[in-house]
Write a protein that holds these residues in place. Sequence first.
Motif, short mmCIF file in Angstrom:
data_model
loop_
_atom_site.label_atom_id
_atom_site.label_comp_id
_atom_site.label_asym_id
_atom_site.label_seq_id
_atom_site.Cartn_x
_atom_site.Cartn_y
_atom_site.Cartn_z
N SER A 100 0.86 -1.18 0.00
CA SER A 100 0.00 0.00 0.00
C SER A 100 0.90 1.23 0.00
O SER A 100 1.86 1.30 0.78
N ALA A 101 0.59 2.17 -0.87
CA ALA A 101 1.43 3.37 -0.96
C ALA A 101 0.61 4.54 -1.47
O ALA A 101 -0.32 4.37 -2.27
N ILE A 102 0.95 5.73 -0.98
CA ILE A 102 0.39 6.96 -1.52
C ILE A 102 1.19 7.32 -2.75
O ILE A 102 2.40 7.54 -2.68
N LYS A 103 0.53 7.36 -3.89
CA LYS A 103 1.20 7.58 -5.16
C LYS A 103 0.89 8.98 -5.70
O LYS A 103 -0.25 9.43 -5.74
N VAL A 104 1.96 9.66 -6.12
CA VAL A 104 1.85 10.99 -6.73
C VAL A 104 2.01 10.81 -8.23
O VAL A 104 3.04 10.31 -8.71
N GLY A 105 1.00 11.21 -8.99
CA GLY A 105 1.03 11.10 -10.43
C GLY A 105 0.63 12.41 -11.09
O GLY A 105 0.81 13.49 -10.52
N TYR A 106 0.08 12.30 -12.28
CA TYR A 106 -0.33 13.52 -13.01
C TYR A 106 -1.71 13.32 -13.61
O TYR A 106 -2.20 12.19 -13.76
N THR A 107 -2.35 14.43 -13.95
CA THR A 107 -3.65 14.39 -14.59
C THR A 107 -3.74 15.48 -15.65
O THR A 107 -3.15 16.56 -15.50
N VAL A 108 -4.45 15.19 -16.72
CA VAL A 108 -4.76 16.17 -17.78
C VAL A 108 -6.22 15.97 -18.16
O VAL A 108 -6.77 14.87 -17.99
N GLY A 109 -6.85 17.02 -18.68
CA GLY A 109 -8.24 16.89 -19.06
C GLY A 109 -8.79 18.12 -19.72
O GLY A 109 -8.07 19.10 -19.98
N VAL A 110 -10.09 18.10 -19.99
CA VAL A 110 -10.81 19.21 -20.61
C VAL A 110 -12.14 19.37 -19.91
O VAL A 110 -12.63 18.45 -19.24
N GLY A 111 -12.74 20.56 -20.07
CA GLY A 111 -14.03 20.79 -19.45
C GLY A 111 -14.72 22.00 -20.03
O GLY A 111 -14.16 22.75 -20.84
N ALA A 112 -15.97 22.19 -19.62
CA ALA A 112 -16.77 23.35 -20.00
C ALA A 112 -17.58 23.78 -18.78
O ALA A 112 -18.08 22.93 -18.03
N GLU A 113 -17.72 25.09 -18.60
CA GLU A 113 -18.45 25.64 -17.45
C GLU A 113 -19.36 26.76 -17.92
O GLU A 113 -18.95 27.61 -18.73
N TYR A 114 -20.60 26.75 -17.42
CA TYR A 114 -21.58 27.74 -17.83
C TYR A 114 -22.06 28.53 -16.61
O TYR A 114 -22.47 27.95 -15.61
N ALA A 115 -21.97 29.85 -16.69
CA ALA A 115 -22.35 30.72 -15.58
C ALA A 115 -23.85 30.99 -15.60
O ALA A 115 -24.42 31.35 -16.63
N LEU A 116 -24.48 30.82 -14.43
CA LEU A 116 -25.89 31.09 -14.25
C LEU A 116 -26.06 32.42 -13.50
O LEU A 116 -25.09 33.16 -13.31
N ALA A 117 -27.27 32.69 -13.04
CA ALA A 117 -27.52 33.92 -12.28
C ALA A 117 -26.92 33.82 -10.88
O ALA A 117 -26.67 32.72 -10.37
N ASN A 118 -26.68 34.99 -10.27
CA ASN A 118 -26.23 35.08 -8.88
C ASN A 118 -24.90 34.38 -8.62
O ASN A 118 -24.68 33.80 -7.56
N ASN A 119 -24.01 34.38 -9.64
CA ASN A 119 -22.65 33.85 -9.51
C ASN A 119 -22.59 32.33 -9.32
O ASN A 119 -21.59 31.80 -8.84
N TRP A 120 -23.63 31.61 -9.67
CA TRP A 120 -23.59 30.15 -9.71
C TRP A 120 -23.18 29.70 -11.11
O TRP A 120 -23.44 30.37 -12.10
N SER A 121 -22.53 28.54 -11.18
CA SER A 121 -22.16 27.97 -12.48
C SER A 121 -22.21 26.45 -12.39
O SER A 121 -22.10 25.86 -11.30
#
Length: 278
Positions: free
Chosen positions: A207-228
Amino acid sequence: MKMHWLGSAAVLPVVLASPALAAPPAPVPYTWTGFYVGLNAGGAWGRFGNSTTVDCNVPGFTPPGTFSYLCNTGFPGDGDLVAAAGTGSFNASGFTGGWQAGYNWQVSNVVAGLEGDLGVFRLQGSRQVSGVLDQSWKGTPFTVTNSASTDWLFTFRGRLGVTVVPNLLVYGTGGLAVTRVDTTTTYIDTNTFFLPFSGAAGSWNGSAIKVGYTVGVGAEYALANNWSVKAEWLYLNFGSITASGRIADLGGFGYSQALSTRTDLTANIARLGVNRKF
């Protein structure tokens, strides 16, 4: 009277134009700059790869009273056979979810930011291969089982994107990924040579705590009152851990063999999230 009428006529265009001059200002475009916190949930699927090695570089007899069970120096025996049975990959899938926090900076339509998240990351799976020993204990059935799991995930990533429209941000992301990987390999056979203590067995885990890497993509849409709301995909790579152990005859006759298994993990995450900007 004539002069008064002419003066009124001169003022009339100004009066008629006054509603246009008093029209409300145009709305200010949404800005992504600021600190935010939120929640996410989704699915994870991954691949555990295992590579097992049997230590055949040992004498046939090692004092004080240990004999090689599968193979030894100059006699490959069934070392390669058992190693092959413990080498292979298996898939796992499960739930992921937690919270995230970050900060964005916006310049024109370019948005850069930093984000960290911590949450559940449940992947668990196993594989099992059986065979028959051919050299050391000819005709003896055996089974090797590999299993592995994770339980949590932390990432710290940069984000860089553009606003397609003021309220829609598309971005790429990448950075650090950390998890704990647990791995176990077991061997068992039904060697009748050791009756009434039938067979040989062993288990080795790591058992070990492993440090690796991550890459990815995303999209975010802003709604009213600073929610997204957002949708995101991440690829993760954590490298490998190694577990070592020994199998031994169950009758205590002094036969044993050292083995080790290296386990690596790659995974994907697809998740949805909601953020509140402050």
